[in-house]
Design a protein around this motif. Structure first.
Motif, PDB file in Angstrom:
ATOM      1  N   VAL A  25      -3.003   0.668   6.440  1.00  0.00           N
ATOM      2  CA  VAL A  25      -2.521  -0.726   6.991  1.00  0.00           C
ATOM      3  C   VAL A  25      -1.290  -0.290   7.774  1.00  0.00           C
ATOM      4  CG1 VAL A  25      -1.707  -2.946   6.293  1.00  0.00           C
ATOM      5  CG2 VAL A  25      -3.329  -1.980   4.564  1.00  0.00           C
ATOM      6  N   TYR A  26      -1.240  -1.039   9.074  1.00  0.00           N
ATOM      7  CA  TYR A  26      -0.315  -0.898   9.978  1.00  0.00           C
ATOM      8  C   TYR A  26       0.367  -2.091  10.326  1.00  0.00           C
ATOM      9  CZ  TYR A  26      -2.338   3.679  10.836  1.00  0.00           C
ATOM     10  OH  TYR A  26      -2.706   5.200  10.844  1.00  0.00           O
ATOM     11  N   TRP A  27       1.813  -2.216  10.626  1.00  0.00           N
ATOM     12  CA  TRP A  27       2.419  -3.364  11.220  1.00  0.00           C
ATOM     13  C   TRP A  27       3.631  -3.124  11.999  1.00  0.00           C
ATOM     14  CZ3 TRP A  27       2.580  -1.341   6.197  1.00  0.00           C
ATOM     15  CH2 TRP A  27       3.592  -1.129   5.451  1.00  0.00           C
ATOM     16  N   CYS A  28       4.206  -4.196  12.588  1.00  0.00           N
ATOM     17  CA  CYS A  28       5.559  -3.796  12.980  1.00  0.00           C
ATOM     18  C   CYS A  28       6.638  -4.391  12.095  1.00  0.00           C
ATOM     19  CB  CYS A  28       5.466  -4.668  14.385  1.00  0.00           C
ATOM     20  SG  CYS A  28       4.403  -3.900  15.848  1.00  0.00           S
ATOM     21  N   GLU A  29       7.937  -3.779  12.240  1.00  0.00           N
ATOM     22  CA  GLU A  29       8.938  -4.165  11.337  1.00  0.00           C
ATOM     23  C   GLU A  29      10.245  -4.115  12.220  1.00  0.00           C
ATOM     24  OE1 GLU A  29      11.012  -2.676   6.896  1.00  0.00           O
ATOM     25  OE2 GLU A  29       8.647  -2.838   7.156  1.00  0.00           O
ATOM     26  N   SER A  30      11.091  -4.986  12.069  1.00  0.00           N
ATOM     27  CA  SER A  30      12.183  -5.007  12.735  1.00  0.00           C
ATOM     28  C   SER A  30      13.393  -4.383  11.851  1.00  0.00           C
ATOM     29  CB  SER A  30      12.952  -6.685  12.883  1.00  0.00           C
ATOM     30  OG  SER A  30      13.182  -7.118  11.890  1.00  0.00           O
ATOM     31  N   GLU A  31      14.592  -4.023  12.524  1.00  0.00           N
ATOM     32  CA  GLU A  31      15.533  -3.510  11.785  1.00  0.00           C
ATOM     33  C   GLU A  31      16.265  -4.427  10.569  1.00  0.00           C
ATOM     34  OE1 GLU A  31      18.579  -2.876  14.939  1.00  0.00           O
ATOM     35  OE2 GLU A  31      17.558  -1.176  15.657  1.00  0.00           O
ATOM     36  N   SER A  32      16.046  -5.538  10.645  1.00  0.00           N
ATOM     37  CA  SER A  32      16.632  -6.464   9.598  1.00  0.00           C
ATOM     38  C   SER A  32      15.285  -6.501   8.513  1.00  0.00           C
ATOM     39  CB  SER A  32      16.779  -8.025  10.316  1.00  0.00           C
ATOM     40  OG  SER A  32      15.701  -8.425  10.753  1.00  0.00           O
ATOM     41  N   GLY A  33      14.277  -6.030   8.807  1.00  0.00           N
ATOM     42  CA  GLY A  33      13.205  -6.075   7.689  1.00  0.00           C
ATOM     43  C   GLY A  33      12.191  -7.010   7.852  1.00  0.00           C
ATOM     44  N   GLU A  34      12.188  -8.002   9.048  1.00  0.00           N
ATOM     45  CA  GLU A  34      11.047  -8.683   9.048  1.00  0.00           C
ATOM     46  C   GLU A  34       9.840  -8.056   9.825  1.00  0.00           C
ATOM     47  OE1 GLU A  34      10.528 -12.659  12.039  1.00  0.00           O
ATOM     48  OE2 GLU A  34      11.957 -11.383  12.205  1.00  0.00           O
ATOM     49  N   ASN A  67       5.553  -8.336  10.630  1.00  0.00           N
ATOM     50  CA  ASN A  67       4.277  -9.303  11.324  1.00  0.00           C
ATOM     51  C   ASN A  67       3.132  -9.070  10.618  1.00  0.00           C
ATOM     52  OD1 ASN A  67       3.354  -7.044  11.948  1.00  0.00           O
ATOM     53  ND2 ASN A  67       2.851  -7.533  14.236  1.00  0.00           N
ATOM     54  N   HIS A  68       2.291  -9.950  10.890  1.00  0.00           N
ATOM     55  CA  HIS A  68       1.064  -9.810  10.062  1.00  0.00           C
ATOM     56  C   HIS A  68       0.493  -8.241  10.220  1.00  0.00           C
ATOM     57  CE1 HIS A  68      -2.691 -11.614   8.575  1.00  0.00           C
ATOM     58  NE2 HIS A  68      -3.388 -10.719   9.408  1.00  0.00           N
ATOM     59  N   PRO A  69       0.117  -7.722   9.228  1.00  0.00           N
ATOM     60  CA  PRO A  69      -0.260  -6.370   9.148  1.00  0.00           C
ATOM     61  C   PRO A  69      -1.985  -6.355   9.530  1.00  0.00           C
ATOM     62  CG  PRO A  69      -0.395  -7.246   6.842  1.00  0.00           C
ATOM     63  CD  PRO A  69       0.398  -8.494   7.909  1.00  0.00           C
ATOM     64  N   VAL A  70      -2.284  -5.092   9.904  1.00  0.00           N
ATOM     65  CA  VAL A  70      -3.334  -4.731  10.438  1.00  0.00           C
ATOM     66  C   VAL A  70      -4.159  -3.657   9.819  1.00  0.00           C
ATOM     67  CG1 VAL A  70      -5.010  -4.286  12.540  1.00  0.00           C
ATOM     68  CG2 VAL A  70      -3.093  -5.727  12.726  1.00  0.00           C
ATOM     69  N   ASN A  71      -5.421  -3.946   9.395  1.00  0.00           N
ATOM     70  CA  ASN A  71      -6.113  -2.768   8.487  1.00  0.00           C
ATOM     71  C   ASN A  71      -7.022  -2.003   9.823  1.00  0.00           C
ATOM     72  OD1 ASN A  71      -5.983  -3.154   5.699  1.00  0.00           O
ATOM     73  ND2 ASN A  71      -6.789  -5.025   6.301  1.00  0.00           N
ATOM     74  N   ILE A  72      -6.567  -0.425   9.900  1.00  0.00           N
ATOM     75  CA  ILE A  72      -7.123   0.180  10.776  1.00  0.00           C
ATOM     76  C   ILE A  72      -7.816   1.091  10.064  1.00  0.00           C
ATOM     77  CG2 ILE A  72      -6.675   1.943  12.390  1.00  0.00           C
ATOM     78  CD1 ILE A  72      -4.342   0.655  13.490  1.00  0.00           C
ATOM     79  N   THR A  73      -9.169   1.314  10.497  1.00  0.00           N
ATOM     80  CA  THR A  73     -10.196   2.426   9.790  1.00  0.00           C
ATOM     81  C   THR A  73     -10.669   3.584  10.778  1.00  0.00           C
ATOM     82  OG1 THR A  73     -11.068   0.586   8.447  1.00  0.00           O
ATOM     83  CG2 THR A  73     -12.205   2.651   8.677  1.00  0.00           C
ATOM     84  N   VAL A  74     -10.582   4.694  10.500  1.00  0.00           N
ATOM     85  CA  VAL A  74     -10.781   5.963  11.165  1.00  0.00           C
ATOM     86  C   VAL A  74     -12.219   6.408  10.700  1.00  0.00           C
ATOM     87  CG1 VAL A  74     -10.329   7.975  12.328  1.00  0.00           C
ATOM     88  CG2 VAL A  74      -8.466   6.332  11.971  1.00  0.00           C
TER      89      VAL A  74
END
Length: 290
Positions: A103-112, A114-121
């Motif tokens: 599971v991958y996602w973006c996170e800010s310095e304050s801990g916010e 975004n919507h996580p994305v499931n990545i499969t290799v």
């Protein structure tokens, strides 16, 4: 002389400003939240290829980082691990492995977050599907890709929730997506094998937060005409009071009586407006007869 009327007008103005500020904040939260951008733009990827992940929006991407959670390595930051290298808000995986599945996602310095994305290799066969949820009414296109051919498009069977929906085709197209199309999709070739499953979600055009914002805006716009009429009547009442006092010389009990009379007129006008809303615009009776 007009302290009460001025205070009332200030209170109404403040309430309208607060409502509009709340609506603006809601719109920003819906449309300006950081999103994870994946290149190539799909949720399944082959082994031994480069993968680029970045946190972007239309305003600012400073201070955002790519994070992931995998079965093998657990919780990791791209900038502080050996699996990737981060430059600015972009994370690069030079050579993918099956252990990069997670599971991958973006996170800010304050801990916010975004919507996580499931990545499969995966090796050999993968399903090309959209990274983010599909909007209801849009077109959904799926491809079955094979790692060892050029071009990689593979003629295969497409499944949803273990049920065959299209057979022996290079792409599957749903022209108008609805909520019923949500589910797990995968493709299968009789000789090359089958892809992992990918969950495809469908979002309704009006999300809960958008409805809240639109409700606030519609409420403010609906009350604006009546608010404007009330403000104009108050202003005229104050001007009339000033003229009666300074020009005609009316004061004392007579002035107070006339002021009460004007306030009753304002209340009657507001009541009539309310009755018109209840009876509808098709009623042709004059307001004096209601």
């Amino acid at each position: 002389m007009y302290s009460e009327e001025t205070q009332s007008l200030s209170d109404v103005t403040y309430m309208m400003k607060e409502s509009l500020d709340g609506a603006t904040a809601g719109i920003k939260k819906v449309f300006l939240l950081q999103s994870l951008i994946i290149s190539p733009s799909r949720t399944q990827h082959f082994t031994s290829v480069s993968l680029y992940l970045s946190c972007e929006d239309q305003s600012d991407s400073t201070g955002w980082r790519v994070r992931r959670n995998t079965d093998r390595w657990g919780l990791e930051d791209c900038s502080s691990s050996v699996w990737g290298s981060q430059t600015g808000s972009t994370c690069t995986i030079r050579s993918t492995m099956i252990w990069d599945t997670g599971v991958y996602w973006c996170e800010s310095e304050s801990g916010e977050k975004n919507h996580p994305v499931n990545i499969t290799v995966h090796f050999d066969v993968i399903l090309e599907s959209p990274v983010h949820p599909v909007t209801e009414g849009d077109t959904l296109t799926l491809h079955c890709l094979y790692q060892h051919t050029t071009p990689p498009n593979l003629r295969a069977d497409f499944y949803k929730d273990e049920s065959l929906i299209q057979s022996q085709t290079t792409e599957m197209i749903i022209s108008t997506v609805s909520k019923s199309h949500e589910g797990f999709y995968y493709c299968k070739h009789p000789e090359r094998g089958e892809s992992p499953k990918s969950w495809i979600s469908v979002t309704v055009f009006h999300s809960e937060s958008q409805i809240s914002v639109l409700h606030i805006l519609s409420s403010v716009l609906a009350v604006s005409p009546y608010l404007l009429v009330t403000v104009v009547l108050i202003f005229r009442c104050c001007r009339m009071r000033e003229r009666l006092e300074n020009w005609v010389g009316m004061s004392g009990m007579a002035l107070n009586w006339f002021r009460s009379y004007l306030e009753e007129v304002i209340m009657i006008v507001q009541w009539v407006k309310g009755e018109e809303d209840v009876l509808g615009k098709d009623n042709d009776l004059p307001s004096e007869e209601r």
